[in-house]
Design a protein around this motif. Structure first.
Motif, PDB file in Angstrom:
ATOM      1  N   MET A   2      41.159  -0.419  30.567  1.00 48.13           N
ATOM      2  CA  MET A   2      41.646  -1.188  31.710  1.00 48.13           C
ATOM      3  C   MET A   2      43.138  -0.936  31.914  1.00 48.13           C
ATOM      4  O   MET A   2      43.894  -0.883  30.953  1.00 48.13           O
ATOM      5  CB  MET A   2      41.423  -2.686  31.480  1.00 48.13           C
ATOM      6  CG  MET A   2      40.001  -3.110  31.254  1.00 48.13           C
ATOM      7  SD  MET A   2      38.998  -3.421  32.697  1.00 48.13           S
ATOM      8  CE  MET A   2      39.768  -4.727  33.533  1.00 48.13           C
ATOM      9  N   GLN A   3      43.516  -0.822  33.163  1.00 53.57           N
ATOM     10  CA  GLN A   3      44.922  -0.689  33.541  1.00 53.57           C
ATOM     11  C   GLN A   3      45.571  -2.060  33.439  1.00 53.57           C
ATOM     12  O   GLN A   3      45.036  -3.039  33.949  1.00 53.57           O
ATOM     13  CB  GLN A   3      45.009  -0.167  34.973  1.00 53.57           C
ATOM     14  CG  GLN A   3      46.377  -0.176  35.579  1.00 53.57           C
ATOM     15  CD  GLN A   3      47.249   0.949  35.094  1.00 53.57           C
ATOM     16  OE1 GLN A   3      46.773   2.041  34.860  1.00 53.57           O
ATOM     17  NE2 GLN A   3      48.518   0.676  34.932  1.00 53.57           N
ATOM     18  N   VAL A   4      46.717  -2.130  32.776  1.00 55.88           N
ATOM     19  CA  VAL A   4      47.457  -3.386  32.666  1.00 55.88           C
ATOM     20  C   VAL A   4      48.588  -3.352  33.694  1.00 55.88           C
ATOM     21  O   VAL A   4      49.331  -2.378  33.801  1.00 55.88           O
ATOM     22  CB  VAL A   4      48.027  -3.596  31.247  1.00 55.88           C
ATOM     23  CG1 VAL A   4      48.878  -4.861  31.185  1.00 55.88           C
ATOM     24  CG2 VAL A   4      46.893  -3.658  30.230  1.00 55.88           C
ATOM     25  N   VAL A  14      45.025  -7.754  34.093  1.00 50.58           N
ATOM     26  CA  VAL A  14      44.136  -6.640  34.385  1.00 50.58           C
ATOM     27  C   VAL A  14      43.308  -7.033  35.603  1.00 50.58           C
ATOM     28  O   VAL A  14      43.262  -8.208  35.983  1.00 50.58           O
ATOM     29  CB  VAL A  14      43.216  -6.292  33.187  1.00 50.58           C
ATOM     30  CG1 VAL A  14      44.035  -5.798  31.996  1.00 50.58           C
ATOM     31  CG2 VAL A  14      42.343  -7.474  32.801  1.00 50.58           C
ATOM     32  N   ASP A  16      39.509  -7.065  37.052  1.00 53.85           N
ATOM     33  CA  ASP A  16      38.100  -6.950  36.678  1.00 53.85           C
ATOM     34  C   ASP A  16      37.412  -5.924  37.581  1.00 53.85           C
ATOM     35  O   ASP A  16      37.541  -5.990  38.801  1.00 53.85           O
ATOM     36  CB  ASP A  16      37.429  -8.321  36.801  1.00 53.85           C
ATOM     37  CG  ASP A  16      35.977  -8.274  36.410  1.00 53.85           C
ATOM     38  OD1 ASP A  16      35.138  -8.057  37.313  1.00 53.85           O
ATOM     39  OD2 ASP A  16      35.670  -8.444  35.210  1.00 53.85           O
ATOM     40  N   ASP A  17      36.667  -4.988  36.974  1.00 59.05           N
ATOM     41  CA  ASP A  17      35.998  -3.933  37.740  1.00 59.05           C
ATOM     42  C   ASP A  17      34.926  -4.457  38.687  1.00 59.05           C
ATOM     43  O   ASP A  17      34.649  -3.840  39.709  1.00 59.05           O
ATOM     44  CB  ASP A  17      35.337  -2.917  36.796  1.00 59.05           C
ATOM     45  CG  ASP A  17      36.299  -1.856  36.291  1.00 59.05           C
ATOM     46  OD1 ASP A  17      37.294  -1.571  36.986  1.00 59.05           O
ATOM     47  OD2 ASP A  17      36.033  -1.304  35.215  1.00 59.05           O
ATOM     48  N   GLU A  22      42.182 -10.503  39.520  1.00 62.07           N
ATOM     49  CA  GLU A  22      43.121 -10.341  38.425  1.00 62.07           C
ATOM     50  C   GLU A  22      42.802 -11.357  37.331  1.00 62.07           C
ATOM     51  O   GLU A  22      42.475 -12.502  37.627  1.00 62.07           O
ATOM     52  CB  GLU A  22      44.560 -10.559  38.889  1.00 62.07           C
ATOM     53  CG  GLU A  22      45.010  -9.644  40.001  1.00 62.07           C
ATOM     54  CD  GLU A  22      44.836 -10.231  41.400  1.00 62.07           C
ATOM     55  OE1 GLU A  22      45.537  -9.781  42.301  1.00 62.07           O
ATOM     56  OE2 GLU A  22      43.988 -11.125  41.585  1.00 62.07           O
ATOM     57  N   GLU A  23      42.917 -10.902  36.093  1.00 67.32           N
ATOM     58  CA  GLU A  23      42.714 -11.773  34.940  1.00 67.32           C
ATOM     59  C   GLU A  23      43.956 -11.681  34.062  1.00 67.32           C
ATOM     60  O   GLU A  23      44.323 -10.598  33.608  1.00 67.32           O
ATOM     61  CB  GLU A  23      41.476 -11.343  34.156  1.00 67.32           C
ATOM     62  CG  GLU A  23      40.204 -11.465  34.967  1.00 67.32           C
ATOM     63  CD  GLU A  23      38.966 -10.967  34.228  1.00 67.32           C
ATOM     64  OE1 GLU A  23      39.099 -10.420  33.106  1.00 67.32           O
ATOM     65  OE2 GLU A  23      37.873 -11.114  34.790  1.00 67.32           O
ATOM     66  N   SER A 156      44.805   0.663  41.138  1.00 75.94           N
ATOM     67  CA  SER A 156      44.070  -0.499  41.673  1.00 75.94           C
ATOM     68  C   SER A 156      43.415  -0.156  43.008  1.00 75.94           C
ATOM     69  O   SER A 156      42.328  -0.660  43.310  1.00 75.94           O
ATOM     70  CB  SER A 156      44.983  -1.718  41.799  1.00 75.94           C
ATOM     71  OG  SER A 156      45.911  -1.564  42.839  1.00 75.94           O
ATOM     72  N   GLN A 159      40.325   1.731  42.068  1.00 76.25           N
ATOM     73  CA  GLN A 159      39.364   0.780  41.506  1.00 76.25           C
ATOM     74  C   GLN A 159      38.682  -0.015  42.622  1.00 76.25           C
ATOM     75  O   GLN A 159      37.467  -0.236  42.588  1.00 76.25           O
ATOM     76  CB  GLN A 159      40.092  -0.150  40.536  1.00 76.25           C
ATOM     77  CG  GLN A 159      39.222  -1.181  39.876  1.00 76.25           C
ATOM     78  CD  GLN A 159      40.037  -2.127  38.999  1.00 76.25           C
ATOM     79  OE1 GLN A 159      41.230  -2.344  39.228  1.00 76.25           O
ATOM     80  NE2 GLN A 159      39.402  -2.692  37.990  1.00 76.25           N
ATOM     81  N   ARG A 163      34.634   0.135  43.505  1.00 73.56           N
ATOM     82  CA  ARG A 163      33.778  -1.057  43.462  1.00 73.56           C
ATOM     83  C   ARG A 163      33.029  -1.235  44.779  1.00 73.56           C
ATOM     84  O   ARG A 163      31.836  -1.563  44.801  1.00 73.56           O
ATOM     85  CB  ARG A 163      34.629  -2.308  43.173  1.00 73.56           C
ATOM     86  CG  ARG A 163      33.865  -3.605  43.282  1.00 73.56           C
ATOM     87  CD  ARG A 163      32.720  -3.662  42.275  1.00 73.56           C
ATOM     88  NE  ARG A 163      31.902  -4.842  42.449  1.00 73.56           N
ATOM     89  CZ  ARG A 163      30.698  -4.854  43.033  1.00 73.56           C
ATOM     90  NH1 ARG A 163      30.172  -3.742  43.512  1.00 73.56           N
ATOM     91  NH2 ARG A 163      30.023  -5.987  43.130  1.00 73.56           N
TER      92      ARG A 163
END
Length: 174
Positions: A2-4, A14, A16-17, A22-23, A156, A159, A163
């Motif tokens: 995961m990209q931070v 990060v 979530d895919d 964002e988490e 992002s 990503q 998705r």
């Protein structure tokens, strides 16, 4: 892997895919950061990530009141507030703010920030089930970010598009 994002002076997170939300890696650190810097424009985003949507809404509205309409600072705040409305499932309000920000960013010094608008619009459209429109917005964000030196959000954008393309493929599979 995961990209931070963030870190350093900002709380790290990060994306979530699956949900594209964002988490936070350390929610308590983020909460402390927000309480220590309540007037920072990014507090809107971190309150949202903490699930404190009412606090994020109030902070976002305050940012817009503190900025001159039509400026890049106002438009950046409008995108952050739109993301709060998106998470509250207030899609009409989110799109209205994104439209206003897009108008500002479409000219002058704000042009590099158009990707910011398109990517957030793509995420809202995905959650609304408007997948073709979401894919178009995600492609616009990715195109604007591709080749820009130092754009830490290129991953992002990739990503987000990936998705949405998965959702389109899942919908097409009987």
């Amino acid at each position: 892997m995961m990209q931070v994002y963030g870190g350093g002076e900002y709380p790290a997170y990060v994306i979530d895919d699956d949900t594209l939300r964002e988490e936070l890696l350390d929610p308590e650190e983020a909460r402390e950061w927000c309480e220590e810097t309540p007037d920072h424009p990014d507090a809107v985003s971190f309150w949202r990530m903490l699930g404190e949507l009412d606090r994020a809404l109030v902070a976002g509205e305050r940012v817009l009141l503190d900025r001159e309409p039509g400026t890049v600072g106002w438009a950046s705040g409008a995108v952050r507030l739109a993301h709060v409305h998106h998470w509250r499932e207030e899609y009409a309000e989110a799109h209205e703010l994104l439209d206003a920000a897009e108008e500002v960013f479409a000219t002058g010094e704000g042009a590099p920030l158009l990707a910011f608008v398109h990517q957030h619009r793509a995420k809202a459209l995905l959650d609304e089930g408007r997948l073709e429109e979401a894919a178009d917005a995600a492609r616009r964000a990715l195109a604007l970010r591709t080749g820009r030196v130092g754009d830490g959000l290129l991953a992002s954008s990739r990503q987000t598009l990936a998705r949405i393309e998965r959702a389109l493929a899942e919908r097409s599979t009987p």
